[in-house]
Write a protein that holds these residues in place. Structure first.
Motif, PDB file in Angstrom:
ATOM      1  N   GLY A  32       8.679  -4.894   0.642  1.00  0.00           N
ATOM      2  CA  GLY A  32       9.077  -5.892  -0.360  1.00  0.00           C
ATOM      3  C   GLY A  32       8.100  -7.059  -0.395  1.00  0.00           C
ATOM      4  N   ARG A  36       5.858  -8.255  -3.468  1.00  0.00           N
ATOM      5  CA  ARG A  36       5.981  -9.621  -4.024  1.00  0.00           C
ATOM      6  C   ARG A  36       4.622 -10.320  -4.074  1.00  0.00           C
ATOM      7  NH1 ARG A  36      11.226  -9.083  -2.055  1.00  0.00           N
ATOM      8  NH2 ARG A  36      10.588  -9.391   0.089  1.00  0.00           N
ATOM      9  N   TYR A  52      10.453  -2.847 -12.340  1.00  0.00           N
ATOM     10  CA  TYR A  52      11.388  -2.119 -11.457  1.00  0.00           C
ATOM     11  C   TYR A  52      12.106  -3.107 -10.541  1.00  0.00           C
ATOM     12  CZ  TYR A  52       8.732   2.062 -12.762  1.00  0.00           C
ATOM     13  OH  TYR A  52       8.127   3.072 -13.455  1.00  0.00           O
ATOM     14  N   MET A  53      11.337  -4.034  -9.989  1.00  0.00           N
ATOM     15  CA  MET A  53      11.917  -4.989  -9.035  1.00  0.00           C
ATOM     16  C   MET A  53      12.954  -5.875  -9.728  1.00  0.00           C
ATOM     17  SD  MET A  53       8.447  -5.896  -6.978  1.00  0.00           S
ATOM     18  CE  MET A  53       9.136  -6.858  -5.648  1.00  0.00           C
ATOM     19  N   VAL A  59      10.508   1.005  -6.909  1.00  0.00           N
ATOM     20  CA  VAL A  59       9.254   1.285  -7.611  1.00  0.00           C
ATOM     21  C   VAL A  59       8.872   2.746  -7.301  1.00  0.00           C
ATOM     22  CG1 VAL A  59       8.547  -1.143  -7.357  1.00  0.00           C
ATOM     23  CG2 VAL A  59       7.662   0.541  -5.789  1.00  0.00           C
ATOM     24  N   ILE A  64       4.248   3.061  -4.047  1.00  0.00           N
ATOM     25  CA  ILE A  64       4.606   2.394  -2.786  1.00  0.00           C
ATOM     26  C   ILE A  64       3.988   3.112  -1.584  1.00  0.00           C
ATOM     27  CG2 ILE A  64       6.862   3.547  -2.451  1.00  0.00           C
ATOM     28  CD1 ILE A  64       6.366  -0.117  -1.833  1.00  0.00           C
ATOM     29  N   GLY A  85      12.214  -2.192   5.093  1.00  0.00           N
ATOM     30  CA  GLY A  85      12.347  -1.830   3.671  1.00  0.00           C
ATOM     31  C   GLY A  85      11.586  -0.566   3.306  1.00  0.00           C
ATOM     32  N   GLN A  92       9.735   9.152   0.872  1.00  0.00           N
ATOM     33  CA  GLN A  92       8.973   8.148   1.631  1.00  0.00           C
ATOM     34  C   GLN A  92       9.072   8.412   3.137  1.00  0.00           C
ATOM     35  OE1 GLN A  92      10.069   4.163   0.451  1.00  0.00           O
ATOM     36  NE2 GLN A  92       9.923   4.644  -1.721  1.00  0.00           N
ATOM     37  N   ARG A 171      21.335  -2.769  -7.185  1.00  0.00           N
ATOM     38  CA  ARG A 171      20.574  -2.485  -5.961  1.00  0.00           C
ATOM     39  C   ARG A 171      21.465  -1.798  -4.932  1.00  0.00           C
ATOM     40  NH1 ARG A 171      17.791  -7.598  -3.805  1.00  0.00           N
ATOM     41  NH2 ARG A 171      16.448  -6.125  -2.716  1.00  0.00           N
TER      42      ARG A 171
END
Ligand code: AMP
Length: 215
Positions: A32, A36, A52-53, A59, A64, A85, A92, A171
């Motif tokens: 994250g 950012r 997306y955020m 994302v 990512i 995160g 992932q 979320r």
């Protein structure tokens, strides 16, 4: 210590990650925070990620995974690490496994912070941030003396775009759909530590350290 920290939004991952990083002197990799920074710097990648955020969605994996792998190449993970995160879904998690396999290391533990949804929603929707000094308030707990105004410098407090109630609920749904399967995955692997995240940051941290120190 080679750790992964997972949990729903507003479980306190960022706060605990900073404490754990300092306690064990290990590298802290927050997907994250990396995103950012790209958004703040208005990079091509940041521009791609921002929508997306703001909607509270994940994302895309290709974006990512490359971003985290690039960051890891330039991070000293030899001394130990804490992923905060990341991973957020099974694709992932596999990418992380592949990366670690290539480096010849394995995970020690996966810390799972959890608490009730209403606690998570109040934490997020009550949060107000000073744009000048970054002090974080919460209108349900640590409220400023004058509503909407920073005690320290008098600035108008702001709400993060992903702290709006609609986004927070979205979320949470995404967490249930995409990240919760990882809980089972790491439980079966014998790596999972369940931590109740409803207490104060210090209480939660004490619980994490005592579990980790038990091995
Ligand atoms: P966080 O600070 O970890 O709550 O992340 C903030 C936002 O960044 C998330 O709501 C996602 O939009 C995005 N994000 C962070 N980490 C990931 C990840 N591992 N996979 C996909 N999106 C992510």
């Amino acid at each position: 210590m080679r750790l992964v920290l997972i949990g729903p939004p507003n479980a306190g991952k960022g706060t605990q990650a900073r404490k754990i990083e300092a306690h064990y002197d290990i590298a802290h990799v927050s997907s994250g925070d990396i995103l950012r920074k790209h958004v703040a710097d208005a990079t091509v990648l940041g521009q791609r990620a921002q929508g997306y955020m703001d909607r509270g969605e994940l994302v895309p994996d290709d974006l990512i995974i490359d971003l985290v792998n690039d960051t890891l190449e330039s991070t000293d993970i030899e001394k130990g690490f804490l992923f905060d995160g990341y991973p957020r879904n099974p694709v992932q998690a596999e990418a992380l496994d592949d990366f670690l396999l290539e480096k010849g290391v394995t995970l020690d533990k996966v810390i799972y912070l959890h608490t009730d949804d209403d606690v998570l929603i109040r934490r997020a929707t009550g949060r107000r941030i000073c744009p000048i000094c970054s002090t974080v308030y919460n209108i349900f707990g640590f409220a400023p003396k004058v509503e909407g105004v920073c005690d320290r410098d008098g600035a108008q407090l702001i709400q993060r775009s992903d702290d709006k109630e609609e986004t927070v609920k979205r979320r949470l749904e995404i967490f249930e759909e995409q990240t919760a399967p990882l809980v089972e995955f790491y439980e079966l692997a014998g790596l999972l530590l369940h931590i109740d995240a409803s207490g104060t940051p210090d209480d939660v941290f004490d619980a994490v350290i005592s579990e980790l120190d038990q091995g």
